[in-house]
Structure formats: C-alpha cells, structure tokens
Design a protein around this motif. Sequence first.
Motif, PDB file in Angstrom:
ATOM      1  N   ASP A  30       2.667   6.961   3.612  1.00 52.00           N
ATOM      2  CA  ASP A  30       1.650   6.710   2.602  1.00 52.00           C
ATOM      3  C   ASP A  30       1.528   7.912   1.670  1.00 52.00           C
ATOM      4  N   ASP A  31       0.613   7.832   0.718  1.00 50.31           N
ATOM      5  CA  ASP A  31       0.401   8.945  -0.197  1.00 50.31           C
ATOM      6  C   ASP A  31      -0.164  10.163   0.513  1.00 50.31           C
ATOM      7  N   CYS A  45      -2.130  15.873   2.311  1.00 49.28           N
ATOM      8  CA  CYS A  45      -0.896  15.619   1.576  1.00 49.28           C
ATOM      9  C   CYS A  45      -0.360  16.926   1.024  1.00 49.28           C
ATOM     10  N   ASP A  47       2.762  18.526  -1.925  1.00 46.39           N
ATOM     11  CA  ASP A  47       3.772  18.251  -2.933  1.00 46.39           C
ATOM     12  C   ASP A  47       4.163  19.567  -3.583  1.00 46.39           C
ATOM     13  N   ASN A  73      -1.401  16.399  -6.226  1.00 48.84           N
ATOM     14  CA  ASN A  73      -1.863  16.184  -4.853  1.00 48.84           C
ATOM     15  C   ASN A  73      -3.192  15.438  -4.794  1.00 48.84           C
ATOM     16  N   SER A  75      -4.165  13.287  -6.839  1.00 49.90           N
ATOM     17  CA  SER A  75      -3.842  11.892  -7.131  1.00 49.90           C
ATOM     18  C   SER A  75      -3.418  11.149  -5.876  1.00 49.90           C
ATOM     19  N   ASP A  76      -2.696  11.831  -4.986  1.00 58.21           N
ATOM     20  CA  ASP A  76      -2.331  11.211  -3.712  1.00 58.21           C
ATOM     21  C   ASP A  76      -3.563  10.951  -2.843  1.00 58.21           C
ATOM     22  N   ALA A  79      -5.296   7.897  -4.168  1.00 57.59           N
ATOM     23  CA  ALA A  79      -4.653   6.647  -3.765  1.00 57.59           C
ATOM     24  C   ALA A  79      -5.052   6.215  -2.365  1.00 57.59           C
ATOM     25  N   ARG A 145      -0.278   1.852   1.691  1.00 60.45           N
ATOM     26  CA  ARG A 145       0.698   1.080   0.922  1.00 60.45           C
ATOM     27  C   ARG A 145       1.020  -0.252   1.591  1.00 60.45           C
ATOM     28  N   ILE A 206      -1.355   2.742  -4.288  1.00 57.60           N
ATOM     29  CA  ILE A 206      -0.317   3.768  -4.395  1.00 57.60           C
ATOM     30  C   ILE A 206      -0.521   4.514  -5.710  1.00 57.60           C
ATOM     31  N   ASP A 207      -0.226   5.784  -5.688  1.00 51.16           N
ATOM     32  CA  ASP A 207      -0.183   6.600  -6.901  1.00 51.16           C
ATOM     33  C   ASP A 207       1.154   6.312  -7.586  1.00 51.16           C
ATOM     34  N   ASP A 215       7.220   2.313  -7.979  1.00 50.64           N
ATOM     35  CA  ASP A 215       6.153   2.453  -6.994  1.00 50.64           C
ATOM     36  C   ASP A 215       5.577   1.111  -6.564  1.00 50.64           C
TER      37      ASP A 215
END
Length: 301
Positions: A30-31, A45, A47, A73, A75-76, A79, A145, A206-207, A215
């Motif tokens: 997942d995000d 999360c 990134d 991040n 944004s994740d 989501a 997701r 989902i982002d 996506d």
Amino acid sequence: MTGQEWDELALIEGITQRAKWDPTQEVLGDDAAVMPAQGTSLALCADALVQGIHFDLAYWTPAQIGAKAVTVNISDLAAMAAAPLWILSTIAAPKNFDVEALLLGIESRAQSYGAKLIGGDLTRSDYVVVSVTAIGSQLLPPLRRGGAQPGDTIFVTRPLGLASVALSRLSQAGQVDDRTRSALLDPSARVEEGFAAARAGANAAIDISDGLALDLHRLANASGVGFHLHTVPIAPGAGIADALGGGEDFELLFTAPDPHLVYGEYAKARLAQPFAIGTIVSSPTDRTLNNAPLDPMGYRH
C-alpha cells in the motif's frame, strides 16, 4: 540496480520473504504500512528523491527539493487517510550544496501539514539524495489499494496533467507561468481529502503521483477488479497524455460505493468536490476509457 523497469509486485514478494513477514498483516503493497502501537495504529512510509531522476538543480532550489520530499511522503499518508505526525530525513549531498536551505524546506513543509521533523542523518555524496520517512496516526480506517468493489464509483481529487507540462517545458529550458511551475515544484498533498473519503466510506485509495492510468491499474490489480472510465479531468493547459500518464500530480484516486456520501463529506469539510470519472467492474481484464482498452501508462522508476 539497472535502468530496467522493476516488477513492483515481485519486489514486494521478495522483501516479504526475506523479512519473514506474515502476509496476513497486509503491511506491504500500500501507500503506507499500518502497524499497531500501544493501543493505536501508526501509518509509516518512506520515499527518496534523487538528483537527475526526480529533480534537476538547473531549476530546483534546495528548499523546493526539501519541501517536495516531504509532500511526496505526506501524500502517501493522505492516501491511507492517516494524520501526519513526524518526519525523519537522511540527506546525501556534495560539499558545496546548501543543505541548510534544504533542511529548512523540509522543516517548514512538515509544519504546514501539522508534522514535526524529529531527526535524520547527513552524509557526503557526489549527487543530492533526499530520503524522508513519514509517520502518521491512523485514527480512521486505512484506505488500502486492495479494497475496491464492483459498483464503486471512481473519484479523483483534482484535474490532472499540469505538472507533466511543467516538467516537459522546464527540462527543455522553456518558459512556464507561475501556476504551471508550482504544479511541479510546489505540489500539495490532499490530506483533508483523504480524511473526507474515509468518512464517506471509501473502499480503496491510491496516491496517483506516477500517473492516473498506471496507478489505477495498480489499484485494480490489488483489488482483483476492472474499471470503466468515462472521463478524465484535464487541467487547463495540459493534454490527455499528460493527465493519463504524465505523473507528478500528487492527487488522490479513490473508490466509494455511495457518491452522495462522498459529495456530502467534501461539502461539510469545505473541500473542492472530487471528480467522478468511472466505475469499478468485476472482471479484472475489463479496463477501459470510453470503451477502449486503457494501458497502464505512467512513470516507472
């Protein structure tokens, strides 16, 4: 790693096996990962942004790089309908790079989302690499997701494609207006929109930073479903290819069984209404835009 495209699902399976995770925990894929923590749940999360892949110092300032590393991040977390709490960051950069400005960008953007920079690490490198870990509070049910159901309406939070236009023009030393430039260099994570979607009973989210088409296929793959899109909201100045596969939009795509509840929650939160763009269908092989097959185009990295 080579420059070849990676098989994301195979990588996730390999990580799961090496780490000996229990797949029933649904941590990977997942995000963000949702983990229990002393009677509550945390979403986590991470990134990274890499010079020459995610940004070009010819038109990015250090502060903009730091700010976007945070937004990517957050944004994740959005989501997943998680509330941002803390940020950790590691930075690798050449000796003459303005690390202090980058850190200020990280710190100020974290604060704008209600989060706090609590630590990290600095090291020397020939190139700039910024990695951010974001930790949030999962007070609402997480939007995974894999939860989309046949009959769900598919929503996206804003018109798409403007960041793709900015990237194309700036990478060729072209001129862009402030609105277009900001779409790429100063995007916003849709945190409140994620909350509203969860409150409205959304089944999956989902982002879509890698592109709507790619996506959406990822969400459909995780859910074992297909989709029929009937429209794509395109930002003024962008084209359909930008909106479908350009990426860098940092909008949310989600599915929900009751559109009226969605519109009502967004109205109560005084948010711009999301765009209903299609419907989830049961057949995983049935994935179309205006009755034509839609390929998973987008940014693979």
